[in-house]
Design a protein around this motif. Sequence first.
Motif, PDB file in Angstrom:
ATOM      1  N   SER A  89     -53.424   1.331  75.244  1.00 41.15           N
ATOM      2  CA  SER A  89     -52.174   0.664  75.637  1.00 41.15           C
ATOM      3  C   SER A  89     -51.052   1.691  75.572  1.00 41.15           C
ATOM      4  O   SER A  89     -51.245   2.797  75.039  1.00 41.15           O
ATOM      5  CB  SER A  89     -51.855  -0.493  74.675  1.00 41.15           C
ATOM      6  OG  SER A  89     -51.600   0.032  73.375  1.00 41.15           O
ATOM      7  N   GLY A  90     -49.885   1.314  76.075  1.00 42.32           N
ATOM      8  CA  GLY A  90     -48.727   2.190  75.949  1.00 42.32           C
ATOM      9  C   GLY A  90     -48.355   2.394  74.484  1.00 42.32           C
ATOM     10  O   GLY A  90     -48.020   3.503  74.071  1.00 42.32           O
ATOM     11  N   ILE A  94     -48.011   5.959  72.200  1.00 43.86           N
ATOM     12  CA  ILE A  94     -46.885   6.401  71.359  1.00 43.86           C
ATOM     13  C   ILE A  94     -47.374   6.651  69.928  1.00 43.86           C
ATOM     14  O   ILE A  94     -47.049   7.661  69.303  1.00 43.86           O
ATOM     15  CB  ILE A  94     -45.732   5.361  71.410  1.00 43.86           C
ATOM     16  CG1 ILE A  94     -45.234   5.220  72.856  1.00 43.86           C
ATOM     17  CG2 ILE A  94     -44.595   5.778  70.480  1.00 43.86           C
ATOM     18  CD1 ILE A  94     -44.258   4.075  73.083  1.00 43.86           C
ATOM     19  N   THR A 118     -41.448  -0.316  70.468  1.00 46.97           N
ATOM     20  CA  THR A 118     -41.402   1.072  69.995  1.00 46.97           C
ATOM     21  C   THR A 118     -40.444   1.179  68.812  1.00 46.97           C
ATOM     22  O   THR A 118     -40.728   1.872  67.830  1.00 46.97           O
ATOM     23  CB  THR A 118     -40.979   2.023  71.135  1.00 46.97           C
ATOM     24  OG1 THR A 118     -41.790   1.755  72.275  1.00 46.97           O
ATOM     25  CG2 THR A 118     -41.151   3.474  70.732  1.00 46.97           C
ATOM     26  N   GLU A 158     -36.651   7.217  76.630  1.00 45.32           N
ATOM     27  CA  GLU A 158     -37.010   6.688  77.948  1.00 45.32           C
ATOM     28  C   GLU A 158     -35.795   6.916  78.837  1.00 45.32           C
ATOM     29  O   GLU A 158     -34.680   6.661  78.414  1.00 45.32           O
ATOM     30  CB  GLU A 158     -37.243   5.167  77.904  1.00 45.32           C
ATOM     31  CG  GLU A 158     -38.397   4.735  77.061  1.00 45.32           C
ATOM     32  CD  GLU A 158     -38.354   3.221  76.772  1.00 45.32           C
ATOM     33  OE1 GLU A 158     -37.674   2.458  77.490  1.00 45.32           O
ATOM     34  OE2 GLU A 158     -39.001   2.812  75.799  1.00 45.32           O
ATOM     35  N   ASP A 187     -40.964   8.887  77.545  1.00 45.26           N
ATOM     36  CA  ASP A 187     -41.730   7.728  78.014  1.00 45.26           C
ATOM     37  C   ASP A 187     -41.339   7.532  79.480  1.00 45.26           C
ATOM     38  O   ASP A 187     -40.228   7.098  79.775  1.00 45.26           O
ATOM     39  CB  ASP A 187     -41.363   6.514  77.144  1.00 45.26           C
ATOM     40  CG  ASP A 187     -42.131   5.249  77.522  1.00 45.26           C
ATOM     41  OD1 ASP A 187     -42.541   5.126  78.700  1.00 45.26           O
ATOM     42  OD2 ASP A 187     -42.287   4.370  76.654  1.00 45.26           O
ATOM     43  N   SER A 209     -47.018   3.744  79.568  1.00 46.49           N
ATOM     44  CA  SER A 209     -47.702   2.467  79.512  1.00 46.49           C
ATOM     45  C   SER A 209     -48.279   2.292  80.912  1.00 46.49           C
ATOM     46  O   SER A 209     -47.555   1.961  81.855  1.00 46.49           O
ATOM     47  CB  SER A 209     -46.721   1.338  79.183  1.00 46.49           C
ATOM     48  OG  SER A 209     -47.348   0.102  79.442  1.00 46.49           O
ATOM     49  N   THR A 211     -50.062   0.025  81.809  1.00 49.18           N
ATOM     50  CA  THR A 211     -50.000  -1.421  82.029  1.00 49.18           C
ATOM     51  C   THR A 211     -48.987  -1.803  83.115  1.00 49.18           C
ATOM     52  O   THR A 211     -49.131  -2.835  83.766  1.00 49.18           O
ATOM     53  CB  THR A 211     -49.560  -2.090  80.703  1.00 49.18           C
ATOM     54  OG1 THR A 211     -50.282  -1.494  79.623  1.00 49.18           O
ATOM     55  CG2 THR A 211     -49.780  -3.574  80.727  1.00 49.18           C
ATOM     56  N   LYS A 212     -47.974  -0.974  83.297  1.00 51.65           N
ATOM     57  CA  LYS A 212     -46.862  -1.321  84.179  1.00 51.65           C
ATOM     58  C   LYS A 212     -47.146  -0.815  85.597  1.00 51.65           C
ATOM     59  O   LYS A 212     -48.048  -1.278  86.242  1.00 51.65           O
ATOM     60  CB  LYS A 212     -45.554  -0.782  83.599  1.00 51.65           C
ATOM     61  CG  LYS A 212     -45.352  -1.113  82.111  1.00 51.65           C
ATOM     62  CD  LYS A 212     -45.140  -2.575  81.833  1.00 51.65           C
ATOM     63  CE  LYS A 212     -45.211  -2.916  80.347  1.00 51.65           C
ATOM     64  NZ  LYS A 212     -44.372  -2.129  79.465  1.00 51.65           N
ATOM     65  N   MET A 221     -54.383  -3.466  80.392  1.00 50.31           N
ATOM     66  CA  MET A 221     -53.616  -2.742  79.387  1.00 50.31           C
ATOM     67  C   MET A 221     -54.122  -1.303  79.314  1.00 50.31           C
ATOM     68  O   MET A 221     -55.339  -1.072  79.295  1.00 50.31           O
ATOM     69  CB  MET A 221     -53.810  -3.358  77.994  1.00 50.31           C
ATOM     70  CG  MET A 221     -53.389  -4.801  77.843  1.00 50.31           C
ATOM     71  SD  MET A 221     -51.625  -5.089  78.018  1.00 50.31           S
ATOM     72  CE  MET A 221     -50.953  -4.015  76.756  1.00 50.31           C
TER      73      MET A 221
HETATM   74  C1  LIG Z   1     -44.472  -1.874  78.091  1.00 52.09           C
HETATM   75  C2  LIG Z   1     -43.890  -0.604  77.602  1.00 52.09           C
HETATM   76  C3  LIG Z   1     -44.466   0.084  76.528  1.00 52.09           C
HETATM   77  C4  LIG Z   1     -45.656  -0.455  75.777  1.00 52.09           C
HETATM   78  O1  LIG Z   1     -46.793  -0.451  76.563  1.00 52.09           O
HETATM   79  P1  LIG Z   1     -48.029  -1.479  76.351  1.00 52.09           P
HETATM   80  O2  LIG Z   1     -48.962  -1.047  77.413  1.00 52.09           O
HETATM   81  O3  LIG Z   1     -47.476  -2.855  76.503  1.00 52.09           O
HETATM   82  O4  LIG Z   1     -48.544  -1.227  74.972  1.00 52.09           O
HETATM   83  C5  LIG Z   1     -43.900   1.281  76.157  1.00 52.09           C
HETATM   84  N1  LIG Z   1     -42.811   1.773  76.779  1.00 52.09           N
HETATM   85  C6  LIG Z   1     -42.233   1.133  77.817  1.00 52.09           C
HETATM   86  C7  LIG Z   1     -41.049   1.734  78.473  1.00 52.09           C
HETATM   87  C8  LIG Z   1     -42.749  -0.068  78.255  1.00 52.09           C
HETATM   88  O5  LIG Z   1     -42.152  -0.718  79.274  1.00 52.09           O
END
Ligand SMILES: *Cc1c(COP(=O)(O)O)cnc(C)c1O
Length: 395
Positions: A89-90, A94, A118, A158, A187, A209, A211-212, A221
Amino acid sequence: MTDKEKKSEANFATRAVRDGYVRTHENEHSEAIFPTSSFVFASAADAAARFSGEIPGNIYSRFTNPTVRTFEERLASLENAECCVATASGMSAITATILGLLKTGDHIVSSRSIFGTTTVLLENIVAKLGISTTFVDLSDLTAWEKAITAETKLLFLETPSNPLLELVDIEALANIAHKHGCLLAVDNCLCTPALQLPIDLGADIVIHSATKYIDGQGRCMGGAVCGTKDVVGDGVYGFLRSAGPTMSTFNAWVFLKGLETLKLRMHAHSAAAKELAEWLVQQPEVKKVYYPGLESHPQHELAKKQQSDFGGLVSFELKGGKEEGWRLIDATKLLSITANLGDAKTTITHPATTTHGRLSPEQRADAGISDGLIRIAVGLEDIEDIKADLLRGLR
Ligand SMILES: *Cc1c(COP(=O)(O)O)cnc(C)c1O
């Protein structure tokens, strides 16, 4: 973990489609998935040589899997990084960065405007291990430098920030980090390498991440850490191998296919978000629009310099407060009421009562999150339908 040798010299869109894959003896065209936990050795001596690292090769999917490696090589190629480590996962990306590279007594300087979880990770979990964090305003370079101590090892941020889309000059901050012997981690979730290349600007580590936007359709994920062989290939990979927040093989395959369309999607998200931001500026109910692609954005020039487009996130403040914000959200029929982003489906959020709901009213005011603030992660639907959906609640 992967290295650069297998990467091509082709342009971004080509590398996004082609890099990292070696066809199997079946001559498949689409990348194969390898759902296997372990790999077989030719002999006892071969097993011993692979375990000791004497010869490279697959051992066990916690830390060596061909599908995951293909994703890692392709993403490393796109981020112009020497290597990449994929994670579950994101958040685990980290965590792997911090625990793989820092030890008790070390110090982090972090932007205050980071993903909420975070902040929780740094304050509640990393702090318990004796690694402290000082939070500073993202765009204030003087504050970053002042917060650095002899113990500081890592600067974390970020850019653009979520939800207010503030930026920092990555190149200037990388110079500050290196002057003090610190690593700079970015990030890059909101821009992805399709829009911003932090390593080219001097950052040492890029975190994702997946996931996005890398998935892009809200299915899986995953996360990733990109950087040099010395930093990411050693410390972060070492943490992954022993602590085990491994990306699943299936998810790696989905992300791999996501990378193939990443550039197309990021420019489509950006074009729609820019059009929406310009339209929102004209609405009488809207007090202020936050979007780096607007000429009125205080850091528009910086955004043009360090990004190749402005991204899919738009935030705006209504003249009204929470009541008007909730009414707008509840009147939508098309947009999804969810805090996720990076999906083909457009999402709408009221940050003050969701992502930032755990903060006190004073902390929220400090962070610039007003009760009338709405965040939209613009998807890939027709922009006219998104405007029509918002108009229902605005009027
Ligand atoms: C969603 C997100 C995360 C965490 O990622 P996951 O895949 O949900 O664990 C970290 N940094 C940013 C900027 C995010 O949008």
